[in-house]
Scaffold this active site. Structure first.
Site, short mmCIF file in Angstrom:
data_model
loop_
_atom_site.label_atom_id
_atom_site.label_comp_id
_atom_site.label_asym_id
_atom_site.label_seq_id
_atom_site.Cartn_x
_atom_site.Cartn_y
_atom_site.Cartn_z
N SER A 79 0.85 -1.18 0.00
CA SER A 79 0.00 0.00 0.00
C SER A 79 0.88 1.24 0.00
CB SER A 79 -0.88 0.01 1.25
OG SER A 79 -1.50 1.27 1.46
N TYR A 99 -0.11 0.01 10.61
CA TYR A 99 -0.45 -0.43 9.27
C TYR A 99 0.69 -0.13 8.30
CZ TYR A 99 -3.06 -0.97 4.90
OH TYR A 99 -3.48 -1.36 3.64
#
Length: 314
Positions: free
Chosen positions: A161, A187
């Site tokens: 990501s 994350y």
């Protein structure tokens, strides 16, 4: 040392996964897609199945997996879509999946994940995002290495990501035992780990004919964002300079995963990072595209591998 020529393709940010495989025949090739029952996972599986591959949906919720498999079979006419239980934050579940796998594996799509969750920990006390997004997939890939090597020219797809730009892997405190827990930093470092895994897996396994690449699928509204409020999503869109139009459809979001898994243009290519169906360059200051230098640092990649092995030893 010369810099490898970047991979370019005829596809772009609006390409769908089905368009990527339109001219490919994957008959006889076997794929595993983690998190394959929803979101970009199910669209990745749809494209692979439509091109003739045998696809196993590796999912936590097998009932949802069976529903997805039935829908995919109906849509593609491919009845070689299987469902197998896999809980990435449970190493026993990962070990059982590996133990039950038989024969070669041509494509492993490490797609499942959680994003910006409240602080949660595994039974070992590991931070849940790092445990699920990286360690579970690391255990799966290393466990399936013999099957991947047996395929000859196997591909591992490591779904990362742009959030990896938020944080390197903080080796001094991976699990937020000393620093305050921050869901986005957690994350981000897990997504950096996905890129570092591609770097080191390629270094270690290329001689086995196993090629691993990482990618950014794009912004897609799926169940992955279940912990994120609409207000926070709106703020993120504003920061990126986009509106609703900046979101991809799941079919578009799966395209880069499918490209990395299947494209002949990536034969013998590994350790790289892709966005919008193209190989990305290094991140430029003030942008949210490209890869952070720390995410492709070979020393950090080797350190992460060693640390990951230590985690799995218990």
């Amino acid at each position: 040392m010369t810099t490898p020529t970047p991979v370019t393709t005829p596809f772009d940010s609006e390409t769908t996964a089905l368009e990527v495989v339109r001219d490919l025949d994957l008959t006889g090739r076997r794929a595993v897609v983690t998190g394959g029952a929803s979101g970009i996972g199910v669209e990745t599986a749809r494209a692979l199945a439509s091109a003739g591959a045998d696809v196993t949906l590796a999912v936590r919720n097998t009932e949802a997996g069976q529903r997805a498999a039935a829908e995919l079979t109906g849509a593609t006419g491919n009845d070689r879509i299987l469902v197998a239980p896999l809980d990435l934050d449970d190493l026993a579940s990962v070990a059982a999946f590996v133990r039950n796998w038989d024969g070669p594996l041509h494509m492993l799509v490490n797609n499942a994940g959680i994003m910006a969750s409240p602080e949660m920990r595994t039974e070992q006390g590991w931070e849940m995002q790092f445990a699920t997004n990286h360690l579970g997939h690391f255990a799966l890939a290393t466990g399936l290495r013999p099957a991947l090597a047996a395929a000859g020219g196997a591909r591992i797809v490591s779904v990362s990501s742009a959030a990896h730009l938020r944080s390197p892997v903080e080796f001094s405190d991976i699990h937020f035992r000393q620093r305050p827990y921050d869901p986005w930093l957690a994350y981000g470092q897990s997504k950096t780990a996905n890129v570092l895994f591609a770097v080191e897996a390629t270094r270690r396994w290329a001689d086995d004919g196993i090629w691993t690449n990482a990618l950014m699928p794009g912004a897609i509204r799926t169940n992955l964002q279940r912990y994120i409020t609409e207000e926070e999503l709106a703020r993120m869109r504003a920061q990126s300079g986009g509106g609703a139009a900046s979101f991809k459809t799941p079919e578009q979001g799966a395209a880069t995963s499918v490209l990395v898994a299947t494209s002949p243009l990536l034969d013998g290519v590994g350790g790289r990072y892709f966005e919008d169906c193209q190989e990305a360059g290094p991140n430029q200051p003030g942008t949210r595209t490209g890869w952070a230098p720390y995410a492709r640092d070979p020393e950090a990649a080797e350190q992460l591998w060693t640390v990951s092995e230590e985690h799995l030893k218990g």
